[in-house]
Structure formats: C-alpha cells, structure tokens
Design a protein around this motif. Structure first.
Motif, mmCIF file in Angstrom:
data_model
loop_
_atom_site.group_PDB
_atom_site.id
_atom_site.type_symbol
_atom_site.label_atom_id
_atom_site.label_comp_id
_atom_site.label_asym_id
_atom_site.label_seq_id
_atom_site.Cartn_x
_atom_site.Cartn_y
_atom_site.Cartn_z
ATOM 1 N N ALA A 6 -0.179 5.208 3.225
ATOM 2 C CA ALA A 6 -0.563 4.745 1.894
ATOM 3 C C ALA A 6 0.538 5.011 0.871
ATOM 4 N N LEU A 65 2.815 2.226 -0.447
ATOM 5 C CA LEU A 65 2.466 1.460 -1.646
ATOM 6 C C LEU A 65 3.286 1.929 -2.836
ATOM 7 N N HIS A 96 7.077 1.013 -2.485
ATOM 8 C CA HIS A 96 7.397 -0.399 -2.731
ATOM 9 C C HIS A 96 6.914 -0.895 -4.080
ATOM 10 N N ASN A 97 6.198 -0.038 -4.815
ATOM 11 C CA ASN A 97 5.741 -0.394 -6.162
ATOM 12 C C ASN A 97 6.026 0.778 -7.106
ATOM 13 N N ALA A 109 -0.784 2.016 -7.661
ATOM 14 C CA ALA A 109 -0.307 2.439 -6.348
ATOM 15 C C ALA A 109 -0.403 3.959 -6.203
ATOM 16 N N ALA A 167 -2.683 5.709 -3.312
ATOM 17 C CA ALA A 167 -2.090 6.607 -2.324
ATOM 18 C C ALA A 167 -2.720 7.989 -2.380
ATOM 19 N N SER A 192 10.472 5.621 2.606
ATOM 20 C CA SER A 192 9.622 4.755 3.424
ATOM 21 C C SER A 192 9.730 5.120 4.897
#
Length: 431
Positions: free
Chosen positions: A324, A327, A330-331, A337, A341, A401
């Motif tokens: 999670a 998110l 990437h944001n 987000a 998360a 990531s």
C-alpha cells in the motif's frame, strides 16, 4: 492511588466495573503512559524523523536505530530487578525503587537529547539513546511485574486495559505531539516538553503502594543461568527439537515484513513531501487509532475462528499492507494516498499483533510463562531489528518502491513454515 487488595469477585459486568474502578487501574494508566512516552522518542519513528529532518543520510539513521536494542534484551537483567531493590532508594521497595530510578533516568535522557546536535556529530546522540533506551526497557519490565503483583488474577484484564490506554496516549503525545511542537517550535522544545511529561509517572510511583511480597519465598531457587536454561530446555522437551526450531523460526519471521520498514517510515514520509504536521496527524493520531481498531478486530477473529487460520490471514495482510505504500511512492504529497497506506498498515499491524500474542501464549509452559513469553517476544522482534539497521542502505541502492516490494516478498519463508506447521498446530488452535 494507594489501595489494599481485597478478596472480592471481579466476574460479570459488575466485577468488570469494580476492577476498572480500583485505584490500581488508575495507577496502571499513568505507569503505562510513562512506558509509552519515551519509546518513539528514542527507539522509533519520532527519532528517525528528527534525524532525517536535520539532514542525516538514511544509512546512518538505520544504524543509529540499533542503539535502542535494549528494548529487545530487557529479559537479560530482569533477574536482578526481581531479586534486589535499587540501591540508595531501596526503602521504597523492590518495584517502586526500580520504577523511580528508571523513570528519572528516562527523564534525564530525554532532557539531554533535546540539546544534542546530530548534524554536528552523532556520538552524543547515540550515547544518550543508549542511556534512555536502557532506562525505558527497565521501566517496562518493572511495570509488567508491578501489574501482575498488585492485583489478583481476576482483575488483570482491567489493569492491562488501562495500561494499554495510557501507553497509547503516551505514543500519541510522543508521536503527534512531538512532531507538532517540532513543526511550530523546534526539536529542543519538543523533547523538553516530553521530558516534563515524565513527571506524571514519577508522581504516580511516589504515591502508589508497593506490591506485597509473598510470605514464603520459593525455596528451590534456581541459579542465574538455570533461570534461562530450564525454560529453554522445557520448550524443546515439550515440542521436540524439530518442531521447536520451526516454531521459533516462525515466530521470529512472522512480523518481519512490517518490522523491516519501520525505521524508514519517518524518512519516507518526509521524502514524499509531507510536513511534520501531516505526519503527526496521519501517522501518529489517525494511525494509532487504526492500530487499536485492528487489535480489537484481531481479538474478535481469534475468539471466533481460532488462531491457526488467523495466522495465515494476518501474515498475508501485513505483507500486502507494505504494498500500500506504493500509493504514496507514486503519488507524493497526496494526503489521500497517505491515509490509504496508513489505514492498511496500522490495521494489519494491530490485527497481526493480537494474533501473534495469542499464538505465542499457547506455546508457553505454565511453569515458565514469564520467561518463555519474554524470550518469544524478543525473538519476534530481533530479525526485523537487524535488517532495519541496514534498511537505509537498501533504499539508497535501489528506491523506496523496490524496497516496499522486497519487504512484501519476505513473507514467503513465513508462509512455507506455516504450511509445514498447519497440521501440527491443530490441537493448539482448538485449545
């Protein structure tokens, strides 16, 4: 807060209200507050957020987190706490003397940490983290012993509940409160304020009564080394060598996916573009309550279905909750987000924590409950603590990531062990 233990019933709704209404329940709330307050400041996210905020690299932050290792090793010196009162203030009694000494040391450590300048050199900070973490771990051990000895077994659930409430309030103030103060004032003000709050548990220790010691001490007292060897020998003789080793490996790896990202969480929030106030609101306020909700949900699930199936659900949930965080990666800077998360992460943290407690409790021999359980708790945290110390280098060598994806895949060994254990823990689950 002083009271005499009376031979009364704590069964039923009236008994529950009576247990929660005892002075000991209020005492445990304040002592729990004292245990929860320093943890984030010296051993977890508030400290790592502060270090990132002043410009330390991720590798150094991960290594500095190892200075709080005393929280995982508190069982080592517990026999001394059980056998002796603290020198010079022994007139307070064994429990209260150690409580007061450890609380004063925690206060002094937080006061000193307010004035260290980690950006100029980390040595003073590491030394004071060592002092404060040793004192904090000692305080935790004594509070646990005090809770068990101050009231009968039938009232322990109420005392554990009020202790947990106080502990969580301490976490909220040390997390959200400290971050808000750091955002709008400074880190010096934040740590000085937290040190000042330790006066509450200190006053509690001075006012509460010392638990009564048994009139007849155990005559066949085992020596210091036997105190550790006999519980271990019992565990292996009960389960057999192969099953015992697999159980220990399973416990050690169970929360690994969650623990491996713990140190990097604070720096990741900052690097994602969130302010300290954002982190305080989402992680330290919203997140804590999500964790409490997950813990209650885990308790209900274990009661309804047994812990065997819930071990599988919780293990998968903890691993997937790490994904999670992608998110957020990437944001960056998007609060939705962040909330998403943290909802997944804290919910499954709380859920898995309750399930693991139920499972570890089922593994203990009633003749060595305290020692075996303390060792299992330490084992459950050791692997993640080791890898957390080098997690910063992993992030710097790849990316956040990649790190979150890798952390999720670390659940695979746990699942393989659970497959092997599945038919062998059937009776435990039914019990």
């Amino acid at each position: 807060m002083s009271e005499a233990v009376e031979p009364m019933s704590y069964k039923g709704w009236a008994g529950i209200k009576r247990a929660f209404g005892t002075p000991s329940a209020l005492t445990m709330a304040f002592l729990g507050f004292g245990s929860g307050l320093p943890f984030l400041l010296i051993a977890s996210q508030t400290l790592s957020t502060r270090l990132r905020d002043v410009g330390l690299d991720l590798g150094s932050i991960g290594l500095i987190s190892l200075a709080s290792f005393f929280y995982l090793m508190k069982f080592v010196w517990a026999p001394l706490i059980d056998r002796y009162a603290f020198p010079l203030i022994g007139f307070l009694g064994r429990r209260r003397s150690w409580l007061l000494a450890s609380q004063i040391a925690v206060t002094g450590g937080l006061f000193a940490l307010a004035f260290v300048r980690p950006e100029l050199g980390v040595t003073p900070l590491v030394l004071w983290v060592l002092v404060a973490s040793f004192a904090g771990a000692t305080q935790d051990s004594v509070v646990d012993a005090y809770r068990i000895e101050i009231a009968p077994e039938s009232a322990q659930a109420a005392l554990a509940a009020t202790y947990t409430l106080g502990y969580r309030i301490g976490l909220i103030l040390a997390g959200a409160g400290a971050l808000y103060l750091a955002q709008f004032e400074s880190w010096i003000v934040a740590y000085l304020a937290m040190a000042a709050l330790m006066i509450l548990p200190i006053i509690t220790t001075l006012l509460c009564r010392e638990p009564e010691q048994p009139e007849v001490r155990i005559q066949r007292r085992i020596d210091f080394f036997g105190a550790f060897w006999q519980p271990i020998a019992s565990f292996f003789s009960t389960n057999g060598v192969v099953l015992a080793l697999v159980l220990l490996a399973f416990v050690g790896l169970y929360k690994f996916p969650d623990q491996v990202i713990g140190v990097m969480a604070g720096p990741f929030y900052l690097d994602s573009g969130f302010t300290k106030a954002d982190i305080a609101t989402v992680s330290k306020l919203f997140g804590v309550w999500m964790g409490i909700g997950g813990a209650f949900l885990g308790g209900i699930a274990v009661a309804a279905f047994g812990f065997r199936r819930m071990l599988l659900v919780a293990a998968l949930g903890v691993a997937l909750s790490n994904l999670a965080f992608l998110l957020m990666a990437h944001n960056p800077g998007q609060l939705w987000a962040f909330y998403a998360a943290l909802s997944a992460d804290n919910l499954f943290q709380g859920f898995a924590g309750t399930v693991l407690v139920a499972f570890m409790s089922s593994l203990t021999d009633r003749n060595f409950t305290a020692t075996q359980y303390a060792l299992l708790v330490s084992l459950a945290n050791l692997p993640g603590k080791f890898v957390g110390g080098v997690s910063g280098y992993i992030v710097e060598a790849s990316s956040y990531s990649t790190f979150f994806i890798l952390s999720a895949t670390t659940v695979i060994p746990t699942l393989l062990l659970l497959i092997w254990l599945w038919p062998r823990i059937r009776d435990r689950s039914t019990a």
